[in-house]
Design a protein around this motif. Sequence first.
Motif, PDB file in Angstrom:
ATOM      1  N   ASN A 248     -94.816 -51.764  23.409  1.00 38.72           N
ATOM      2  CA  ASN A 248     -95.805 -52.523  24.183  1.00 38.72           C
ATOM      3  C   ASN A 248     -95.069 -53.212  25.331  1.00 38.72           C
ATOM      4  OD1 ASN A 248     -97.892 -53.986  25.172  1.00 38.72           O
ATOM      5  ND2 ASN A 248     -98.144 -55.317  23.375  1.00 38.72           N
ATOM      6  N   ASN A 249     -95.363 -52.762  26.565  1.00 40.91           N
ATOM      7  CA  ASN A 249     -94.699 -53.382  27.721  1.00 40.91           C
ATOM      8  C   ASN A 249     -95.527 -54.539  28.274  1.00 40.91           C
ATOM      9  OD1 ASN A 249     -96.770 -52.070  28.981  1.00 40.91           O
ATOM     10  ND2 ASN A 249     -95.487 -50.540  29.998  1.00 40.91           N
ATOM     11  N   GLY A 250     -96.603 -54.866  27.556  1.00 39.52           N
ATOM     12  CA  GLY A 250     -97.435 -55.987  27.996  1.00 39.52           C
ATOM     13  C   GLY A 250     -98.344 -55.619  29.153  1.00 39.52           C
ATOM     14  N   LEU A 251     -98.324 -54.356  29.528  1.00 35.25           N
ATOM     15  CA  LEU A 251     -99.100 -53.928  30.697  1.00 35.25           C
ATOM     16  C   LEU A 251    -100.045 -52.797  30.337  1.00 35.25           C
ATOM     17  CD1 LEU A 251     -95.883 -54.035  32.793  1.00 35.25           C
ATOM     18  CD2 LEU A 251     -97.863 -55.504  33.239  1.00 35.25           C
ATOM     19  N   LEU A 252    -100.352 -52.728  29.020  1.00 36.70           N
ATOM     20  CA  LEU A 252    -101.293 -51.715  28.548  1.00 36.70           C
ATOM     21  C   LEU A 252    -102.710 -52.249  28.708  1.00 36.70           C
ATOM     22  CD1 LEU A 252     -99.433 -50.730  25.248  1.00 36.70           C
ATOM     23  CD2 LEU A 252     -99.341 -49.575  27.474  1.00 36.70           C
ATOM     24  N   ARG A 253    -103.682 -51.386  28.395  1.00 39.00           N
ATOM     25  CA  ARG A 253    -105.082 -51.833  28.448  1.00 39.00           C
ATOM     26  C   ARG A 253    -105.346 -52.834  27.320  1.00 39.00           C
ATOM     27  NH1 ARG A 253    -106.827 -46.224  30.819  1.00 39.00           N
ATOM     28  NH2 ARG A 253    -107.839 -47.160  32.618  1.00 39.00           N
ATOM     29  N   LYS A 254    -106.463 -53.509  27.430  1.00 37.04           N
ATOM     30  CA  LYS A 254    -106.822 -54.517  26.434  1.00 37.04           C
ATOM     31  C   LYS A 254    -106.842 -53.899  25.022  1.00 37.04           C
ATOM     32  CE  LYS A 254    -110.414 -57.833  25.330  1.00 37.04           C
ATOM     33  NZ  LYS A 254    -111.801 -58.250  25.574  1.00 37.04           N
ATOM     34  N   ASN A 255    -106.178 -54.533  24.095  1.00 36.80           N
ATOM     35  CA  ASN A 255    -106.118 -54.116  22.674  1.00 36.80           C
ATOM     36  C   ASN A 255    -105.485 -52.752  22.446  1.00 36.80           C
ATOM     37  OD1 ASN A 255    -107.485 -56.442  22.016  1.00 36.80           O
ATOM     38  ND2 ASN A 255    -109.504 -55.450  22.036  1.00 36.80           N
ATOM     39  N   ARG A 408    -104.177 -60.700  32.034  1.00 41.89           N
ATOM     40  CA  ARG A 408    -105.362 -60.972  31.217  1.00 41.89           C
ATOM     41  C   ARG A 408    -106.645 -60.641  31.984  1.00 41.89           C
ATOM     42  NH1 ARG A 408    -109.501 -64.022  30.936  1.00 41.89           N
ATOM     43  NH2 ARG A 408    -108.892 -65.256  32.764  1.00 41.89           N
ATOM     44  N   ILE A 409    -106.717 -61.117  33.230  1.00 44.80           N
ATOM     45  CA  ILE A 409    -107.924 -60.871  34.035  1.00 44.80           C
ATOM     46  C   ILE A 409    -108.157 -59.366  34.194  1.00 44.80           C
ATOM     47  CG2 ILE A 409    -108.901 -61.063  36.370  1.00 44.80           C
ATOM     48  CD1 ILE A 409    -107.655 -63.820  36.611  1.00 44.80           C
ATOM     49  N   LEU A 410    -107.092 -58.657  34.554  1.00 42.69           N
ATOM     50  CA  LEU A 410    -107.282 -57.225  34.809  1.00 42.69           C
ATOM     51  C   LEU A 410    -107.625 -56.467  33.525  1.00 42.69           C
ATOM     52  CD1 LEU A 410    -107.388 -55.166  37.029  1.00 42.69           C
ATOM     53  CD2 LEU A 410    -104.971 -54.675  36.660  1.00 42.69           C
ATOM     54  N   GLN A 411    -107.038 -56.878  32.405  1.00 44.98           N
ATOM     55  CA  GLN A 411    -107.380 -56.218  31.133  1.00 44.98           C
ATOM     56  C   GLN A 411    -108.871 -56.371  30.827  1.00 44.98           C
ATOM     57  OE1 GLN A 411    -104.559 -57.972  28.400  1.00 44.98           O
ATOM     58  NE2 GLN A 411    -103.306 -56.105  28.358  1.00 44.98           N
ATOM     59  N   GLU A 412    -109.394 -57.575  31.087  1.00 48.77           N
ATOM     60  CA  GLU A 412    -110.826 -57.810  30.817  1.00 48.77           C
ATOM     61  C   GLU A 412    -111.690 -56.932  31.722  1.00 48.77           C
ATOM     62  OE1 GLU A 412    -111.977 -59.669  28.433  1.00 48.77           O
ATOM     63  OE2 GLU A 412    -110.043 -60.520  27.841  1.00 48.77           O
ATOM     64  N   VAL A 413    -111.355 -56.926  33.000  1.00 50.17           N
ATOM     65  CA  VAL A 413    -112.142 -56.161  33.970  1.00 50.17           C
ATOM     66  C   VAL A 413    -112.100 -54.670  33.610  1.00 50.17           C
ATOM     67  CG1 VAL A 413    -112.254 -55.418  36.392  1.00 50.17           C
ATOM     68  CG2 VAL A 413    -111.779 -57.822  35.840  1.00 50.17           C
ATOM     69  N   ASP A 414    -110.899 -54.175  33.361  1.00 48.54           N
ATOM     70  CA  ASP A 414    -110.702 -52.761  33.045  1.00 48.54           C
ATOM     71  C   ASP A 414    -111.490 -52.380  31.787  1.00 48.54           C
ATOM     72  OD1 ASP A 414    -108.805 -50.247  33.279  1.00 48.54           O
ATOM     73  OD2 ASP A 414    -108.665 -50.902  31.189  1.00 48.54           O
ATOM     74  N   ALA A 415    -111.473 -53.262  30.788  1.00 47.15           N
ATOM     75  CA  ALA A 415    -112.161 -52.951  29.521  1.00 47.15           C
ATOM     76  C   ALA A 415    -113.671 -52.814  29.758  1.00 47.15           C
ATOM     77  CB  ALA A 415    -111.873 -54.032  28.487  1.00 47.15           C
ATOM     78  N   ILE A 416    -114.233 -53.688  30.578  1.00 42.49           N
ATOM     79  CA  ILE A 416    -115.681 -53.595  30.855  1.00 42.49           C
ATOM     80  C   ILE A 416    -115.986 -52.274  31.572  1.00 42.49           C
ATOM     81  CG2 ILE A 416    -117.570 -54.596  32.221  1.00 42.49           C
ATOM     82  CD1 ILE A 416    -116.298 -57.368  31.664  1.00 42.49           C
ATOM     83  N   PHE A 417    -115.187 -51.968  32.576  1.00 43.24           N
ATOM     84  CA  PHE A 417    -115.397 -50.745  33.357  1.00 43.24           C
ATOM     85  C   PHE A 417    -115.307 -49.501  32.454  1.00 43.24           C
ATOM     86  CE2 PHE A 417    -113.401 -47.955  36.921  1.00 43.24           C
ATOM     87  CZ  PHE A 417    -114.632 -47.433  37.257  1.00 43.24           C
ATOM     88  N   ILE A 418    -114.229 -49.419  31.676  1.00 44.41           N
ATOM     89  CA  ILE A 418    -114.014 -48.227  30.848  1.00 44.41           C
ATOM     90  C   ILE A 418    -115.072 -48.128  29.738  1.00 44.41           C
ATOM     91  CG2 ILE A 418    -112.374 -47.077  29.259  1.00 44.41           C
ATOM     92  CD1 ILE A 418    -111.494 -46.952  32.209  1.00 44.41           C
TER      93      ILE A 418
END
Length: 511
Positions: A248-255, A408-418
């Motif tokens: 985990n590089n900390g830059l993966l998608r949410k969860n 954190r912000i981008l993970q949330e946004v990306d998760a909604i989109f995907i």
Amino acid sequence: MQHNNVLILDFGSQYTQLIARRVRELNIYCEIHPFNKIPSNLDRFNAVILSGSPFSVRGENALHPDLTEIRGKKPLLGVCYGAQYLAHFSGGEVAPSNTREYGRANLSYIKEGEDFFKLIHEGSQVWMSHSDTIKDLPTGAVLLASTRDVKNAAYKIEGEDTYAIQFHPEVYHSVDGKQLLHNFLVDIAGLKQDWTPQSFIEETVEELKVKLGNDKVVLGLSGGVDSSVAAMLLNKAIGKNLYCIFVNNGLLRKNEFQDVLDQYQDMGLNVKGVDASARFLDALEGKSDPEEKRKTIGRVFIEVFDDEAHQIQEVKWLAQGTIYPDVIESVSATGGPSATIKSHHNVGGLPDFMKLKVVEPLKLLFKDEVRRVGASMNMDKQLLGRHPFPGPGLAIRILGDITPEKVRILQEVDAIFINNLKSWNLYDKVWQAGAMLLPVNSVGVMGDERTYEKCVALRAVESTDGMTADWVNLPYEFLQKTSNEIINKVKGVNRVVYDISSKPPATIEWE
Ligand code: XMP
């Protein structure tokens, strides 16, 4: 088991890989080799195909290999340049054509009773891409087909299994192209169609068992298709002697880290999840240049992987999910074979795991074949159909410097989109999708309050290989709902835009 094998000699056509894919879709194995590196052991090939080329047979630098060990001795098919080659150097004439033919054409004449054109009829659409034309057929040739503008669109050589076509059977727009390849390879050359995902799995597992014996193997899982399928094959062959590492590089998608780790464990893999988020984010602190971010992530990954590999006693092999397009030596525009894309050198200064012997169980497969092999091993459809995701992950989708809050912000946004793409059944229609966090704040109004917050861009593209791409025309309603949901749910974002740039001139990622 020995499978039939087709040799595809590459003269540098942009379509050479497509020829290989079409042949393999017929469940016949094939290999691509550069025209000037004909394998010395030709016994292992049962038929030969000559590809197209950006060159002209009339030019001073015409690519001109010696085919005496092939011509007349094995079934031979010349495509485009290949057809012109077989004409020009054997008593025929190739000349610049008055009407250059690019794109769609239709067969206006087909010689009756030829196996080569079995089940193909006049009017069949073929795809042309040539500026030279075959004016006179070579010695001993019989005309097999014409189009309106190209009389000598197909011919064979009497007394040999040598065939030639001016058009490209390998491209999708030649509607009977696959039938034609079938006719040549199965009916004329007599090849068996026995190279299937299942046979590949059985044979590869046996080979891996022999090659690896009781040795230990380490493999870095990325969550993507290639490394996962490679791991499953190795797992079948050597079980617990395969040590998988998922970082985990900390830059993966949410969860994603936990979800994928659980999935790997369910698949029976001996996998260790290593949460190195803090190490990566610390190293990235204050860095905003895209290449510097990439290099930092690459360096830290090697450090983490090296540390982990050292903890495995007496590990001998490094497994990689390299696939066929990475190892094909293709002919470059200058006519020489271009360099192999990936190589492994046992030189000093490299991390210890790089000095391990390398095993690459997928290096003969194209991406779609990797998916078919995965499906044959009953691997999860979602894992096999996952969009490509860049190694540096969200780091190259956060423009500028990276902080845990931005991640954190981008993970949330990306998760909604995907998730919305999935629930609208759009996910599988898109080749790759993701969100970018832009380095600008913009003014908004929420309730009666003025806001000054982040802007995100959504990007969804269609592509086949990531080399070129176009933006996807997502439904307005989808965009409307997704934009609303992002702004309402993700604290810190007050504006969403949709990226409508193609590649080229833009790229898929923003950094
Ligand atoms: P671009 O942005 O070059 O992306 O149009 C083409 C494809 O490559 C992926 N990509 C990367 N993959 N490391 C990777 O493993 C990288 O540094 C990297 N940069 C881009 C991108 O996601 C797309 O699929």
